[in-house]
Design an enzyme around this catalytic site. Structure first.
Site, PDB file in Angstrom:
ATOM      1  CG  HIS A 212      -0.238   0.263   2.527  1.00 51.74           C
ATOM      2  ND1 HIS A 212       0.360  -0.899   3.233  1.00 51.74           N
ATOM      3  CD2 HIS A 212       0.021   1.243   3.463  1.00 51.74           C
ATOM      4  CE1 HIS A 212       0.643  -0.512   4.277  1.00 51.74           C
ATOM      5  NE2 HIS A 212       0.764   0.976   4.299  1.00 51.74           N
TER       6      HIS A 212
HETATM    7  C1  UD1 Z   1      -1.511   5.298   6.636  1.00 53.63           C
HETATM    8  C2  UD1 Z   1      -0.210   5.751   7.013  1.00 53.63           C
HETATM    9  C3  UD1 Z   1       0.928   4.661   6.797  1.00 53.63           C
HETATM   10  C4  UD1 Z   1       0.588   3.115   7.377  1.00 53.63           C
HETATM   11  C5  UD1 Z   1      -0.944   3.220   6.805  1.00 53.63           C
HETATM   12  C6  UD1 Z   1      -1.639   1.794   7.201  1.00 53.63           C
HETATM   13  C7  UD1 Z   1       0.675   8.216   6.922  1.00 53.63           C
HETATM   14  C8  UD1 Z   1       1.321   9.196   6.220  1.00 53.63           C
HETATM   15  N1  UD1 Z   1       0.510   7.135   6.216  1.00 53.63           N
HETATM   16  O1  UD1 Z   1      -1.341   5.328   5.108  1.00 53.63           O
HETATM   17  O2  UD1 Z   1       2.254   4.916   7.405  1.00 53.63           O
HETATM   18  O3  UD1 Z   1       1.344   2.459   6.753  1.00 53.63           O
HETATM   19  O4  UD1 Z   1      -1.988   4.081   7.199  1.00 53.63           O
HETATM   20  O5  UD1 Z   1      -2.878   1.619   6.426  1.00 53.63           O
HETATM   21  O6  UD1 Z   1      -0.109   8.394   8.046  1.00 53.63           O
HETATM   22  N2  UD1 Z   1      -8.907   5.278   3.189  1.00 53.63           N
HETATM   23  C9  UD1 Z   1     -10.189   4.634   3.171  1.00 53.63           C
HETATM   24  N3  UD1 Z   1     -10.585   4.183   4.334  1.00 53.63           N
HETATM   25  C10 UD1 Z   1     -10.020   4.458   5.764  1.00 53.63           C
HETATM   26  C11 UD1 Z   1      -8.719   5.121   5.691  1.00 53.63           C
HETATM   27  C12 UD1 Z   1      -8.147   5.346   4.304  1.00 53.63           C
HETATM   28  O7  UD1 Z   1     -10.692   4.207   2.084  1.00 53.63           O
HETATM   29  O8  UD1 Z   1     -10.289   3.842   6.523  1.00 53.63           O
HETATM   30  C13 UD1 Z   1      -8.441   5.515   1.737  1.00 53.63           C
HETATM   31  C14 UD1 Z   1      -8.906   6.922   1.441  1.00 53.63           C
HETATM   32  O9  UD1 Z   1      -8.708   6.759  -0.040  1.00 53.63           O
HETATM   33  C15 UD1 Z   1      -7.456   7.557   1.735  1.00 53.63           C
HETATM   34  C16 UD1 Z   1      -6.405   6.637   1.350  1.00 53.63           C
HETATM   35  O10 UD1 Z   1      -6.851   5.504   1.934  1.00 53.63           O
HETATM   36  O11 UD1 Z   1      -7.224   8.852   0.903  1.00 53.63           O
HETATM   37  C17 UD1 Z   1      -5.200   7.013   2.252  1.00 53.63           C
HETATM   38  O12 UD1 Z   1      -5.381   7.039   3.661  1.00 53.63           O
HETATM   39  P1  UD1 Z   1      -4.289   7.698   4.482  1.00 53.63           P
HETATM   40  O13 UD1 Z   1      -4.773   7.492   5.858  1.00 53.63           O
HETATM   41  O14 UD1 Z   1      -4.073   9.007   3.991  1.00 53.63           O
HETATM   42  O15 UD1 Z   1      -2.947   7.088   4.298  1.00 53.63           O
HETATM   43  P2  UD1 Z   1      -2.740   5.425   4.173  1.00 53.63           P
HETATM   44  O16 UD1 Z   1      -2.342   5.180   2.827  1.00 53.63           O
HETATM   45  O17 UD1 Z   1      -3.736   4.520   5.049  1.00 53.63           O
END
Ligand code: UD1
Length: 362
Positions: A212
């Site tokens: 991811h």
């Molecule tokens: C975040 C952490 C990463 C960790 C990962 C585990 C940061 C910079 N990154 O990355 O270190 O390894 O979590 O999962 O904090 N989304 C959903 N549902 C959710 C959460 C996210 O659909 O419950 C989608 C959204 O489209 C969002 C994308 O995932 O824009 C990314 O979510 P985000 O929290 O920005 O970062 P992660 O890639 O999850």
């Protein structure tokens, strides 16, 4: 370290929960008043609520509902909401975990209000500032009063950066505490059946995948190359890939098909651990999974150029393969043929890290 009567835990994203749980449980056994603030960075049930239940954590006292956004947006929203909460809550200490955006943002807000911060999983460094998590680690460690490290390299990194050794305590790995506690409840039977990974005598060999990181999934060429390689691997052995929402979105956007790979929704903690323990090999770009496979003795191929968890390579079962999908295919073949890297368990990864932290703080 002074005695703390009220401790506020900040969690926000999936990997925070398994780190906070053992500290929360160890402090609950002492007379410390605790509150849990969830920033809402992750909000899907499988990324958050369902995991909290498996870890036997109470519902957070507060959910700040921050959600997704660009780095600056997410960081700013967490800072605003945490500041507002802390102005009335005023705990003796705030504990933050790992390296996600919520960790750094909450730390900045607390320190400016004069509230001490303890960072659990301090001192890890990949040396790669193109990773958002590396920026989060640097800022959080610089501002935290107490630094709890999982391994000796963490202490060394902090001292090299000029941190007073009196602020640092090597306590071991809190994620391993959760693993040790919940392994008996994670036999993986249901998942092995669901993915048809059982033969008469036991689990049949399979490859477990999680990817991811932006460096792998935001790059259309790289994601296509990874899936092409996984598809070839899946000709010989089942490949199971629980897909993070970010990866799912990129696959759709770039038009990348799953091919023979058994793609599923994100799994919660127990089912994922149940699969991990039985996997022949795990392919990942996660931080925590590099550690869990080392503890379980399962070979791990990490699709990153660097790691902030070097003991998993020097002591454990981890191998760094960078962007080399050809090496990934060759290594899977070698492991399935019995040529696998063995390892041992790093110092203090013994299930008692949360206890050590609670002992220091209360
Ligand atoms: C975040 C952490 C990463 C960790 C990962 C585990 C940061 C910079 N990154 O990355 O270190 O390894 O979590 O999962 O904090 N989304 C959903 N549902 C959710 C959460 C996210 O659909 O419950 C989608 C959204 O489209 C969002 C994308 O995932 O824009 C990314 O979510 P985000 O929290 O920005 O970062 P992660 O890639 O999850």
């Amino acid at each position: 370290m002074p005695h703390h009567r009220t401790i506020l835990h900040v969690v926000g994203a999936r990997p925070n929960f398994m780190k906070a749980a053992p500290v929360y449980h160890a402090l609950a056994a002492r007379s410390v008043r605790q509150t849990i603030v969830h920033t809402g960075q992750h909000y899907d049930a499988a990324m958050s609520g369902a995991i909290l239940k498996e870890l036997e954590l109470p519902d957070p006292d507060v959910n700040l509902g921050v959600g997704s956004g660009t780095h600056a947006t997410q960081t700013a929203q967490v800072m605003i909401a945490v500041e507002e909460h802390l102005r009335t809550a005023r705990p003796d200490l705030m504990l933050v975990y790992g390296d996600v955006n919520s960790t750094m943002a909450a730390t900045i807000a607390a320190v400016k209000l004069g509230i001490d911060v303890g960072h659990v999983e301090a001192g890890l460094r990949s040396g790669d500032r193109s990773m958002p998590e590396e920026i989060n680690r640097l800022v959080t460690d610089r501002l935290s009063r107490w630094l709890f490290t999982p391994s000796r390299d963490g202490d060394e990194n902090l001292v090299r950066e000029g941190v007073d050794p009196g602020q640092i305590s090597m306590v071991g790995n809190v994620m391993v505490d959760t693993l040790v506690k919940l392994l008996p409840a994670a036999d993986g039977e249901e998942q092995l059946r669901a993915f048809a990974l059982r033969n008469g005598s036991g689990p049949s060999p399979f490859v477990l995948v999680t990817l991811h990181r932006p460096s792998n999934v935001d790059d259309a060429e790289m994601l296509a190359r990874l899936f092409a390689a996984l598809d070839r691997i899946a000709r010989n052995v089942p490949v199971v890939f629980p897909v993070h929402p970010r990866t799912r979105e990129r696959m759709a956007r770039f038009g990348i098909a799953q091919g023979r790979v058994a793609v599923t929704e994100p799994l919660t903690y127990l089912p994922f651990l149940g699969l991990q323990r039985h996997a022949a090999v795990v392919i990942t770009d996660s931080g925590g999974i590099q550690e869990e496979t080392t503890f379980l003795g399962v070979p791990c191929l990490t699709m990153r150029e660097n790691t902030e968890r070097p003991v998993t390579v020097s002591v454990g079962t981890n191998q760094l393969l960078g962007r080399d999908t050809g090496a990934m295919e060759r290594e899977v073949e070698a492991i399935l043929a019995g040529r696998r890297k063995t390892g041992s368990i790093p110092e203090l990864w013994d299930g008692r890290a949360g206890e050590r932290i609670a002992g220091l703080l209360s």
